[in-house]
Design an enzyme around this catalytic site. Structure first.
Site, short mmCIF file in Angstrom:
data_model
loop_
_atom_site.label_atom_id
_atom_site.label_comp_id
_atom_site.label_asym_id
_atom_site.label_seq_id
_atom_site.Cartn_x
_atom_site.Cartn_y
_atom_site.Cartn_z
N LYS A 1 1.03 -1.17 0.26
CA LYS A 1 0.00 -0.17 0.08
C LYS A 1 0.85 1.12 0.07
O LYS A 1 1.40 1.47 1.05
CB LYS A 1 -0.81 -0.03 1.23
CG LYS A 1 -1.13 1.22 1.86
CD LYS A 1 -2.40 1.99 1.24
CE LYS A 1 -2.82 3.25 1.70
NZ LYS A 1 -2.03 4.41 1.19
N GLY B 1 6.14 5.63 8.61
CA GLY B 1 4.93 6.61 8.50
C GLY B 1 4.98 7.33 9.57
O GLY B 1 5.99 7.55 10.26
N GLU C 1 8.58 2.23 11.53
CA GLU C 1 9.77 3.30 11.39
C GLU C 1 9.10 4.62 11.14
O GLU C 1 8.43 4.68 10.21
CB GLU C 1 10.58 2.77 10.16
CG GLU C 1 11.85 3.24 10.20
CD GLU C 1 11.89 4.53 9.70
OE1 GLU C 1 11.89 5.51 10.17
OE2 GLU C 1 12.21 4.66 8.41
N CYS D 1 13.28 10.75 7.43
CA CYS D 1 12.95 10.23 8.72
C CYS D 1 14.52 10.44 9.55
O CYS D 1 14.07 10.68 10.81
CB CYS D 1 12.66 8.94 8.71
SG CYS D 1 13.91 7.73 7.82
N GLU E 1 8.82 16.80 15.36
CA GLU E 1 9.30 16.39 13.85
C GLU E 1 8.41 17.39 13.02
O GLU E 1 7.15 17.30 12.96
CB GLU E 1 9.13 15.05 13.52
CG GLU E 1 9.58 14.72 12.15
CD GLU E 1 9.36 13.15 11.73
OE1 GLU E 1 8.43 12.81 11.82
OE2 GLU E 1 10.32 12.53 11.12
O1 TXE Z 1 1.96 10.01 7.16
P1 TXE Z 1 1.13 8.74 7.16
P2 TXE Z 1 1.87 11.22 6.31
C1 TXE Z 1 5.93 11.55 9.42
C2 TXE Z 1 6.15 13.08 9.31
C3 TXE Z 1 4.95 13.61 8.60
C4 TXE Z 1 3.61 12.90 9.18
C5 TXE Z 1 2.66 12.56 8.59
O2 TXE Z 1 6.34 13.83 10.40
O3 TXE Z 1 4.77 15.13 8.66
O4 TXE Z 1 4.66 11.48 9.36
O5 TXE Z 1 2.79 12.10 7.13
C6 TXE Z 1 -0.67 5.04 5.15
N1 TXE Z 1 -3.85 2.25 8.03
N2 TXE Z 1 6.24 10.60 8.36
O6 TXE Z 1 0.50 11.91 6.66
O7 TXE Z 1 -0.28 9.06 7.05
C7 TXE Z 1 -0.52 6.21 4.11
O8 TXE Z 1 -1.61 6.13 2.90
C8 TXE Z 1 -2.86 1.92 7.17
C9 TXE Z 1 7.69 10.06 8.91
O9 TXE Z 1 2.13 11.15 4.81
O10 TXE Z 1 1.72 7.94 8.26
C10 TXE Z 1 0.75 6.07 3.64
O11 TXE Z 1 0.98 5.03 2.57
N3 TXE Z 1 -1.86 2.72 6.63
C11 TXE Z 1 8.24 9.13 7.67
C12 TXE Z 1 1.59 5.69 4.88
O12 TXE Z 1 0.45 5.21 5.95
C13 TXE Z 1 -2.44 4.01 6.61
C14 TXE Z 1 7.45 9.15 6.35
C15 TXE Z 1 2.35 6.72 5.59
O13 TXE Z 1 1.43 7.88 5.86
C16 TXE Z 1 -3.53 4.42 7.39
C17 TXE Z 1 6.41 9.75 6.30
C18 TXE Z 1 -4.06 3.52 8.04
N4 TXE Z 1 -5.15 3.83 8.82
C19 TXE Z 1 5.97 10.63 7.21
N5 TXE Z 1 -3.52 5.92 7.31
C20 TXE Z 1 9.10 8.33 7.89
N6 TXE Z 1 9.58 7.48 8.88
O14 TXE Z 1 10.24 8.68 6.95
C21 TXE Z 1 -2.39 6.29 6.41
N7 TXE Z 1 -1.68 5.12 5.87
#
Ligand code: TXE
Length: 492
Positions: free
Chosen positions: A176, A229, A251, A285, A384
């Site tokens: 996904k 994420g 992560e 990250c 962050e």
């Molecule tokens: O992340 P999301 P977002 C951090 C960073 C950023 C914040 C939000 O601080 O500002 O997270 O970013 C999927 N069930 N990082 O909103 O939503 C979503 O579709 C399952 C750190 O973009 O966590 C995507 O594929 N999956 C980071 C993935 O989760 C779900 C990288 C990540 O999106 C879901 C990115 C659910 N209920 C953001 N809801 C790093 N570690 O590098 C969303 N997703």
């Protein structure tokens, strides 16, 4: 006419079953450039069922570990052969610079090769039995259907660290991708079949976290969830995993400190700090978003840092001369404004940047920004931001540096700049983080475990041990003695 990229379910490239599409924006222009399917609950279910079938019967389930390894090596070669298409797709869809995506896509094959080589070295054990005549041994079997949930900031690399060990161990996968970074993953998916990986083993379902990610992570046939994420999504996923008891790796990013001692090679440190926070526009990250500089060199070092920062060339992500591109989403622009805007009232100071650049005028660009944050309680120093914002302050001595660096709920990475070898070792032990870099920053490798502590998540990706996270242990007992057990009610 807008480009449409279908998704991969059970070996077929398909739209969503109700033919709904999501617009994907090009951050370099802010315009819609393509569309991806908005998968339905039924589509997710079909993908999981296909993965489950591919694991239980058919060519993948019968393939030897060596043949799986060869398929991964072929995949690595195909990625190398299509690097420019894959890099351009990632740049257009996420706004990451072409020089960065080219570098990252050039390194992705190393991950498929590394785990391809490991595939036929995943072994069980013969155990030293404590019962005469009883032989005990273990198998390492595939864990089951893996849900790989990938963010937008480095889609193909963050997929490789999940998909390569999962396939090496013989699992089937439902990917996904983020709705802000699906197209590079869909382009990559075209190579899977060419590599000889059978139908249904790799599926890609696109759409938003809800419903697609939610349905996937709650699905009864998913046994492992590998997630990169944000922390709020991670909490939802952990709750979802109560439905299927899938094992979960997380992560989640960080607020990583960089510490510059007066004895460091300051030219190297300067480069490491600039790349650590302004590389990928800070949307990494491991972004080194907190800087601690030893008091006696603080003024000079910060003056040089401001000077270098103000020379960073902002430009189109597709221009190979650009040094910093746009933010990936409109929401990220809002985060930047919120944190930078509240800093002066909280006792901090904007040293450079803080706003939108005059050029480029289009797209989601912000200036590389340095904030001085000597006071406590400045949110830009604690949370962050996931943007090109560096919070800087001083420290007095080594103990002070450790205390300040460790004062965070995050624990992903830390950077130390020093020329004293004993100090380097002491700092590695004292810093509370999953990764400590000394006189370098942001280095990664397939051989090196990667992951964090506390709010940065748990589990380690990359490295040989990561492959075992995608296996389950089966213990076998064989009674090879001819003696008949006299008492059926006594435990043997
Ligand atoms: O992340 P999301 P977002 C951090 C960073 C950023 C914040 C939000 O601080 O500002 O997270 O970013 C999927 N069930 N990082 O909103 O939503 C979503 O579709 C399952 C750190 O973009 O966590 C995507 O594929 N999956 C980071 C993935 O989760 C779900 C990288 C990540 O999106 C879901 C990115 C659910 N209920 C953001 N809801 C790093 N570690 O590098 C969303 N997703």
């Amino acid at each position: 006419m807008t480009l449409q990229f279908p998704m991969l379910v059970d070996g077929a490239w398909v739209p969503s079953s109700d033919d709904r599409w999501i617009n994907s924006h090009e951050p370099g222009t802010g315009e819609v450039w393509a569309q991806i399917p908005a998968a339905t609950e039924g589509d997710v279910d079909r993908a999981v069922m296909a993965a489950h079938r591919a694991m239980r019967s058919g060519p993948w389930s019968e393939m030897t570990a060596s043949a799986r390894g060869e398929a991964l090596v072929r995949l690595s070669e195909l990625v190398s052969g299509h690097a420019s298409v894959l890099a351009e797709a990632e740049t257009r869809d996420t706004g990451k610079l072409i020089r960065e995506t080219t570098g990252s896509v050039d390194y992705v094959p190393a991950f498929y090769r590394y785990y391809g080589g490991l595939a036929d070295k995943i072994q069980g054990h013969t155990l030293p039995s404590d019962k005469p005549g009883m032989e005990i041994f273990t198998y390492r079997e595939p864990v089951g259907v893996v849900a790989a949930i990938v963010p937008w900031n480095s889609p193909q690399m963050l997929l490789a660290v999940k998909l390569a060990p999962a396939l090496a161990a013989g699992n089937a996968v439902v990917i996904k991708p983020s709705e802000h970074g699906s197209i590079p993953i869909l382009e990559f998916g075209k190579l899977v079949e060419q590599a000889g990986i059978p139908r249904g083993v790799v599926n890609i379902v696109t759409g938003r976290g809800d419903p697609v990610g939610n349905v996937l992570t709650r699905h009864r046939l998913v046994s492992r969830i590998a997630f990169t994420g944000g922390p709020d999504t991670a909490r939802t996923i952990v709750r979802n995993s109560a439905e299927n008891f899938a094992s979960v790796s997380l992560e989640l990013g960080g607020k990583s400190p960089q510490i510059v001692f007066a004895d460091a090679n300051l030219d190297s440190a300067l480069n490491g700090i600039v790349g650590g926070i302004f590389g990928a526009s800070g949307q990494s990250c491991v972004a080194g978003s907190r800087l601690y500089v030893q008091r006696e060199i603080y003024d000079d070092f910060i003056a040089r840092l401001i000077d270098r920062t103000e020379q960073i060339r902002l430009g189109s992500p597709l221009d190979p001369d650009s040094e910093m591109g746009p933010l990936a989403t409109r929401e990220q622009l809002g985060r930047f404004d919120l944190y930078v805007g509240s800093t002066p009232a909280e006792g901090g100071r904007v040293l450079t940047g803080g706003g939108r650049p005059v050029e480029p005028a289009m797209g989601w660009f912000v200036e590389p920004t340095i904030l001085e944050t000597h006071a406590k309680g400045i949110r830009a120093q604690e949370d962050e931001i996931f943007g090109p914002v560096l919070a800087v302050t001083t420290f007095n001595d080594q103990a002070d540096a450790v205390e300040k660096a460790n004062a965070t709920q995050y624990g992903l990475a830390a950077g130390v700049w020093t020329s004293a070898v004993e100090r380097a070792h002491q700092m590695i032990r004292a810093l509370s983080a999953g990764i400590v870099w000394v006189n370098t920053y942001r280095a990664t490798s397939p051989v090196a475990p990667f992951g964090g502590l506390r709010d940065s998540g748990g589990g380690r990706e990359s490295g040989a041990d990561a492959v075992y996270d995608y296996t389950s242990v089966k213990t076998a007992w064989i009674n090879s003695s001819d003696e008949v057990v006299a008492d059926p009610f006594k435990v043997q």
